[in-house]
Design a protein around this motif. Structure first.
Motif, PDB file in Angstrom:
ATOM      1  N   GLY A 101       1.012  -1.293  -0.024  1.00  0.00           N
ATOM      2  CA  GLY A 101      -0.115   0.127   0.088  1.00  0.00           C
ATOM      3  C   GLY A 101       0.917   1.084  -0.017  1.00  0.00           C
ATOM      4  O   GLY A 101       0.845   2.157  -0.651  1.00  0.00           O
ATOM      5  N   ASN A 105       1.476   3.400  -3.446  1.00  0.00           N
ATOM      6  CA  ASN A 105       0.864   4.652  -3.443  1.00  0.00           C
ATOM      7  C   ASN A 105       2.194   5.881  -3.622  1.00  0.00           C
ATOM      8  O   ASN A 105       2.121   6.808  -4.217  1.00  0.00           O
ATOM      9  CB  ASN A 105       0.187   4.985  -2.209  1.00  0.00           C
ATOM     10  CG  ASN A 105      -0.880   6.268  -2.471  1.00  0.00           C
ATOM     11  OD1 ASN A 105      -1.533   6.294  -3.241  1.00  0.00           O
ATOM     12  ND2 ASN A 105      -0.609   6.927  -1.407  1.00  0.00           N
ATOM     13  N   VAL A 109       2.232   8.643  -6.415  1.00  0.00           N
ATOM     14  CA  VAL A 109       2.119   9.966  -5.923  1.00  0.00           C
ATOM     15  C   VAL A 109       3.338  10.676  -6.756  1.00  0.00           C
ATOM     16  O   VAL A 109       3.258  11.699  -7.291  1.00  0.00           O
ATOM     17  CB  VAL A 109       2.518  10.345  -4.378  1.00  0.00           C
ATOM     18  CG1 VAL A 109       2.873  11.795  -3.965  1.00  0.00           C
ATOM     19  CG2 VAL A 109       0.805   9.816  -3.705  1.00  0.00           C
ATOM     20  N   ALA A 165       0.608   1.101  -8.897  1.00  0.00           N
ATOM     21  CA  ALA A 165       1.216   2.298  -9.078  1.00  0.00           C
ATOM     22  C   ALA A 165       0.791   2.663 -10.374  1.00  0.00           C
ATOM     23  O   ALA A 165       0.367   3.894 -10.671  1.00  0.00           O
ATOM     24  CB  ALA A 165       2.628   2.476  -8.755  1.00  0.00           C
ATOM     25  N   ASN A 168      -2.799   4.016 -10.843  1.00  0.00           N
ATOM     26  CA  ASN A 168      -3.382   4.609  -9.648  1.00  0.00           C
ATOM     27  C   ASN A 168      -2.895   6.210  -9.703  1.00  0.00           C
ATOM     28  O   ASN A 168      -3.214   7.240  -9.108  1.00  0.00           O
ATOM     29  CB  ASN A 168      -2.915   4.541  -8.346  1.00  0.00           C
ATOM     30  CG  ASN A 168      -4.193   3.303  -7.944  1.00  0.00           C
ATOM     31  OD1 ASN A 168      -5.038   3.077  -8.535  1.00  0.00           O
ATOM     32  ND2 ASN A 168      -3.870   2.813  -6.653  1.00  0.00           N
ATOM     33  N   TRP A 169      -1.828   6.540 -10.718  1.00  0.00           N
ATOM     34  CA  TRP A 169      -1.255   7.945 -10.797  1.00  0.00           C
ATOM     35  C   TRP A 169      -1.818   8.739 -11.706  1.00  0.00           C
ATOM     36  O   TRP A 169      -1.696   9.908 -11.424  1.00  0.00           O
ATOM     37  CB  TRP A 169       0.261   7.695 -11.422  1.00  0.00           C
ATOM     38  CG  TRP A 169       0.288   7.289 -12.738  1.00  0.00           C
ATOM     39  CD1 TRP A 169       0.328   6.031 -13.165  1.00  0.00           C
ATOM     40  CD2 TRP A 169       0.266   8.148 -14.103  1.00  0.00           C
ATOM     41  NE1 TRP A 169       0.369   6.009 -14.592  1.00  0.00           N
ATOM     42  CE2 TRP A 169       0.425   7.284 -15.099  1.00  0.00           C
ATOM     43  CE3 TRP A 169       0.210   9.581 -14.082  1.00  0.00           C
ATOM     44  CZ2 TRP A 169       0.218   7.831 -16.424  1.00  0.00           C
ATOM     45  CZ3 TRP A 169      -0.028  10.265 -15.391  1.00  0.00           C
ATOM     46  CH2 TRP A 169       0.146   9.111 -16.602  1.00  0.00           C
ATOM     47  N   GLY A 219      -2.032  11.650  -1.364  1.00  0.00           N
ATOM     48  CA  GLY A 219      -1.174  10.400  -0.987  1.00  0.00           C
ATOM     49  C   GLY A 219      -1.759   9.377   0.154  1.00  0.00           C
ATOM     50  O   GLY A 219      -1.852   8.265   0.122  1.00  0.00           O
ATOM     51  N   GLY A 222      -5.228   7.780  -1.226  1.00  0.00           N
ATOM     52  CA  GLY A 222      -4.684   6.805  -2.212  1.00  0.00           C
ATOM     53  C   GLY A 222      -4.299   5.634  -1.552  1.00  0.00           C
ATOM     54  O   GLY A 222      -4.303   4.498  -2.126  1.00  0.00           O
ATOM     55  N   ILE A 223      -3.767   5.524  -0.147  1.00  0.00           N
ATOM     56  CA  ILE A 223      -3.257   4.364   0.436  1.00  0.00           C
ATOM     57  C   ILE A 223      -4.482   3.171   0.429  1.00  0.00           C
ATOM     58  O   ILE A 223      -4.206   2.151   0.331  1.00  0.00           O
ATOM     59  CB  ILE A 223      -2.540   4.551   1.797  1.00  0.00           C
ATOM     60  CG1 ILE A 223      -1.277   5.296   1.399  1.00  0.00           C
ATOM     61  CG2 ILE A 223      -2.165   3.420   2.375  1.00  0.00           C
ATOM     62  CD1 ILE A 223      -0.496   5.573   2.803  1.00  0.00           C
ATOM     63  N   THR A 225      -6.793   3.042  -1.312  1.00  0.00           N
ATOM     64  CA  THR A 225      -7.254   2.601  -2.816  1.00  0.00           C
ATOM     65  C   THR A 225      -6.330   1.544  -3.117  1.00  0.00           C
ATOM     66  O   THR A 225      -6.589   0.421  -3.599  1.00  0.00           O
ATOM     67  CB  THR A 225      -7.175   3.723  -3.641  1.00  0.00           C
ATOM     68  OG1 THR A 225      -8.236   4.929  -3.475  1.00  0.00           O
ATOM     69  CG2 THR A 225      -7.611   3.031  -4.968  1.00  0.00           C
ATOM     70  N   THR A 226      -4.986   1.584  -2.857  1.00  0.00           N
ATOM     71  CA  THR A 226      -4.154   0.642  -2.949  1.00  0.00           C
ATOM     72  C   THR A 226      -3.998  -0.532  -2.142  1.00  0.00           C
ATOM     73  O   THR A 226      -3.780  -1.672  -2.870  1.00  0.00           O
ATOM     74  CB  THR A 226      -2.602   1.101  -2.986  1.00  0.00           C
ATOM     75  OG1 THR A 226      -2.382   1.531  -1.683  1.00  0.00           O
ATOM     76  CG2 THR A 226      -2.250   2.282  -3.891  1.00  0.00           C
TER      77      THR A 226
END
Length: 298
Positions: A101, A105, A109, A165, A168-169, A219, A222-223, A225-226
């Motif tokens: 995670g 992330n 990021v 990653a 997700n970016w 950030g 987003g963790i 989500t990861t």
């Protein structure tokens, strides 16, 4: 003159302490921080906390019919289909989920912020190319793209983190691009360009401080989500591979026992929900604190 050059530059001294103080005054943020702290502690000190070897297959971990044991006794949260201690595997799985995670992330990021800042500051054909590529990436369903990438490469902690990653970016790059375009047209940036300040100096000392709050919030949010995406990939069999435990592959391995041994699915599912909720609560609080347009909202 330097003070007049960048009048909108946010103050740094004491800012972190002020944000931390405001976080601790929000019960939901404190709850999220507590959950995160407990899970980080469990991940760091897993070898000291695990009551049994998480990889050991024990015949005494199965009943006379060869089925997993329910919670209680020597198996605090029960055993799995191979007689392994579920509690120990969940603790080690916490380490796996947190590593992926945070690492995934962090890469997302850096990549998203880098693309967004570059496109937003330079504009022109640079922005056109980078943003069209971002749009192309956004056109693919994230989960489907992650499954394809994970299936192509041999899954491992690093590969799974890189795959997550890569999908997700894009959202972050769009947000940072918009903010950077707005900041690049501000007077204090134009003054820096006029007096001959280097591009690197402008980006690092005058643009980045204004973008930092958005990067931190994105950030943090987003963790969660990861973590959810890692659990999904592991559940589908294209994430972290056994015998390394992760919450997702624990559910995947034991799903056939859902009706007779529901604890094998319930406990890892609960941990996934708790960790995602914790980071969302902290991220929402940081957004309220760092975004001046949301001041006073809780």
């Amino acid at each position: 003159m330097s003070a007049a050059v960048d009048p909108a530059r946010p103050p740094r001294r004491g800012r972190a302490r002020e944000v931390w103080s405001q976080l601790l005054r929000r019960p939901r943020a404190v709850f999220g921080l507590t959950i995160i702290a407990i899970m980080v502690f469990a991940a760091v000190f897993a070898p000291l906390i695990m009551p049994q070897d998480p990889f050991a297959q024990n015949f005494d971990g199965l009943d006379l019919m060869g089925a997993p044991l329910p919670p209680g006794g020597d198996y605090l949260l029960g055993s799995d289909l191979l007689g392994r201690d579920l509690f120990s595997r969940l603790i080690l799985g916490t380490r796996t989920s947190l590593i992926i995670g945070v690492l995934a992330n962090g890469i997302a990021v850096l990549l998203g912020a880098g693309v967004g800042i570059t496109a937003g500051y330079f504009g022109g054909w640079t922005a056109a190319i980078l943003m069209r590529f971002t749009d192309l990436m956004m056109a693919f369903p994230a989960l489907l793209l992650a499954i394809v990438l994970a299936a192509i490469f041999q899954p491992s902690l690093l590969i799974v983190a890189l795959v997550i990653a890569m999908v997700n970016w894009v959202q972050m790059s769009r947000v940072i691009y918009t903010e950077t375009r707005s900041l690049a047209e501000r007077e204090f940036i134009q003054v820096q360009r006029a007096i001959g300040s280097g591009t690197f100096r402008i980006l690092l000392r005058h643009l980045l401080p204004h973008l930092l709050s958005s990067i931190i919030v994105f950030g943090t949010l987003g963790i969660s989500t990861t973590v959810l995406l890692e659990a999904t990939l592991s559940y589908l069999g294209v994430g972290v591979q056994p015998p390394i435990p992760s919450w997702g592959n624990i559910i995947y391995e034991n799903q056939t026992y859902f009706s007779t041994a529901p604890w094998l699915v319930f406990f890892p599912g609960l941990l996934i929900v708790l960790l995602a909720l914790a980071f969302n609560l902290v991220g929402d609080a940081l957004r309220d604190i760092l975004d001046p347009t949301l001041k006073g909202r809780h």
